[in-house]
Design a protein around this motif. Structure first.
Motif, PDB file in Angstrom:
ATOM      1  N   ALA A 140      -1.560  -2.043 -11.433  1.00 22.15           N
ATOM      2  CA  ALA A 140      -2.660  -2.012 -10.465  1.00 22.15           C
ATOM      3  C   ALA A 140      -3.601  -3.182 -10.741  1.00 22.15           C
ATOM      4  O   ALA A 140      -4.510  -3.082 -11.576  1.00 22.15           O
ATOM      5  N   ASP A 141      -3.367  -4.282 -10.058  1.00 23.98           N
ATOM      6  CA  ASP A 141      -4.202  -5.481 -10.192  1.00 23.98           C
ATOM      7  C   ASP A 141      -5.370  -5.337  -9.220  1.00 23.98           C
ATOM      8  O   ASP A 141      -5.212  -5.463  -8.005  1.00 23.98           O
ATOM      9  N   THR A 142      -6.564  -5.076  -9.748  1.00 28.93           N
ATOM     10  CA  THR A 142      -7.707  -4.819  -8.881  1.00 28.93           C
ATOM     11  C   THR A 142      -8.165  -6.067  -8.126  1.00 28.93           C
ATOM     12  O   THR A 142      -8.902  -5.949  -7.142  1.00 28.93           O
ATOM     13  N   ALA A 143      -7.727  -7.240  -8.547  1.00 26.44           N
ATOM     14  CA  ALA A 143      -8.066  -8.460  -7.802  1.00 26.44           C
ATOM     15  C   ALA A 143      -7.411  -8.467  -6.425  1.00 26.44           C
ATOM     16  O   ALA A 143      -7.927  -9.087  -5.487  1.00 26.44           O
TER      17      ALA A 143
ATOM     18  N   PRO B 210       0.739  -1.626  -6.397  1.00 22.34           N
ATOM     19  CA  PRO B 210      -0.083  -1.242  -5.258  1.00 22.34           C
ATOM     20  C   PRO B 210      -1.119  -2.308  -4.913  1.00 22.34           C
ATOM     21  O   PRO B 210      -1.792  -2.842  -5.798  1.00 22.34           O
ATOM     22  N   THR B 211      -1.269  -2.576  -3.633  1.00 19.08           N
ATOM     23  CA  THR B 211      -2.174  -3.632  -3.181  1.00 19.08           C
ATOM     24  C   THR B 211      -3.373  -3.095  -2.406  1.00 19.08           C
ATOM     25  O   THR B 211      -4.188  -3.883  -1.920  1.00 19.08           O
TER      26      THR B 211
ATOM     27  N   GLY C 171       0.810  -1.201   0.000  1.00 16.10           N
ATOM     28  CA  GLY C 171       0.000   0.000   0.000  1.00 16.10           C
ATOM     29  C   GLY C 171       0.847   1.256   0.000  1.00 16.10           C
ATOM     30  O   GLY C 171       2.021   1.233  -0.379  1.00 16.10           O
ATOM     31  N   GLY C 172       0.239   2.352   0.438  1.00 13.94           N
ATOM     32  CA  GLY C 172       0.927   3.635   0.380  1.00 13.94           C
ATOM     33  C   GLY C 172       2.187   3.696   1.206  1.00 13.94           C
ATOM     34  O   GLY C 172       3.172   4.329   0.809  1.00 13.94           O
TER      35      GLY C 172
END
Length: 375
Positions: free
Chosen positions: A175-178, A138-139, A114-115
């Motif tokens: 950015a893997d939205t899964a 990013p997760t 994350g950030g």
């Protein structure tokens, strides 16, 4: 405004920065494609994957497998989870581990998280060997729509958030939205505050779309990807115009002048997540804008209603914490990075989608306003 209807097809957003331009690749199930994309950018490179203990348990093996599939040797650097890792001590440790792994200037750092991880890893990449390339994976929702894009890297000081850092652009964002499926409801809500921010600062139509489609964003699917892509396009456009935040880019700090002060007062802890602080800060920015006659109170109520329906804090009392007095909060706001020659910078609004940057604010009136909110 409709969500895309081609599931599985990634959306690619270009961050147009000349010879430092890079792609943001957005879609579901993209982690396995990280290896080929990275191999195409960095022939013969080694990789160091930086993540926290929580993300390591969830996603590190998949990232390492994706790199191994294209013969990219990798090493791992794992830190503690949470805002506390954005510290001098952890930065030193990450830099030392990169050097111990013999990561060279032709190699790459992969920021998986994350950030916090994106900021920490990016700053470590900026200063180790006077600059290493890095990739953002990013997760969290917050990182996918905001912190992974634009090259702001930093750690916190005891005097405030993100006060020690550097501008250092990544070479790729995946950015893997899964990956967002593994977030807790609280973390996802916190990230949604940054999604709403984009509508509030510059796109009233997008905010209206969010009001109608928030439930689908939380459920996953095309609406989620559409929201992430819309935010990334807006941020990429702003960053391309103002990379170093000397003008328009400050708009992206809507809610942050107030919000960072609340975060600092809470000790950068789990008592108040960054997105929760931003939600509270945005409401205060709209309330103050109404206080000085810039907008109608019905627009403030609309902002409050939407964020509250999501489950985000909109009033100081929504956060069970003993807040300091107005003088201390003003001290914390005075440490904001946007302060110029002692004058605080605020992002206020003339309406939803009509934010603007100003230093023409009476500090005594701000103090009185903060005191009223704390009361």
């Amino acid at each position: 405004m409709n969500a895309p209807t081609r599931p599985g097809e990634p959306v690619i957003v270009d961050v147009a920065l000349g010879d430092r331009a890079y792609d943001i690749v957005i879609g579901r199930g993209l982690l396995s494609a990280l290896g080929p994309r990275l191999a195409g950018l960095k022939t013969g490179a080694k990789a160091a994957v930086v993540c926290d203990v929580t993300v390591a348990a969830l996603h590190l093996a998949a990232v390492e497998a994706a790199l191994e599939a294209v013969q990219i040797p990798s090493t791992r650097v794992i830190v503690a989870a949470g805002e506390g890792s954005k510290s001098f001590a952890t930065l030193e440790r990450v830099c030392d581990e990169l050097l111990a792994a013999r990561i060279e200037r032709g190699d790459v750092v992969v920021a998986l998280g994350g950030g916090v991880i994106g900021d920490l890893s990016g700053f470590a990449a900026a200063v180790t060997r006077r600059g290493l390339d890095y990739v953002q994976v990013p997760t969290t929702l917050l990182a996918q729509v905001d912190s992974s894009v634009g090259g702001k890297t930093a750690i916190n000081s005891k005097l405030g958030k993100n006060l020690v850092g550097a501008f250092h652009q990544p070479i790729l964002v995946v950015a893997d939205t899964a990956l967002l499926d593994t977030l807790s409801p609280r973390e996802f809500r916190a990230g949604y505050a940054e999604v709403a921010k984009y509508g509030l600062l510059g796109d009233a139509g997008f905010f209206a779309w969010l009001e109608a489609n928030a439930r689908d964003i939380f459920a996953g699917g095309p609406a989620r990807e559409h929201a992430v892509a819309t935010c990334c396009r807006m941020k990429a456009d702003i960053v391309a115009r103002d990379e170093r935040e000397i003008g328009d880019r400050a708009l992206l700090n809507l809610g942050h002048t107030f919000g960072h002060a609340f975060e600092a007062a809470a000790g950068f802890s789990a008592k108040l997540l960054h997105g929760e602080a931003v939600s509270l800060g945005m409401v205060l920015a709209f309330r103050y804008s109404a206080r000085i006659g810039l907008l109608n109170k019905t627009e403030v109520e609309r902002v409050e209603k939407h964020l509250a329906e999501i489950g985000l804090p909109t009033r100081v009392k929504d956060v069970p914490f003993r807040w300091p007095d107005a003088d201390r909060m003003m001290d914390l706001m005075a440490q904001d990075k946007k302060v110029k020659r002692g004058q605080m910078t605020f992002i206020l609004a003339r309406g939803i989608g009509q934010a603007f940057v100003t230093r023409d604010v009476d500090p005594n009136d701000i103090r009185a306003f903060v005191a009223s909110q704390l009361a």
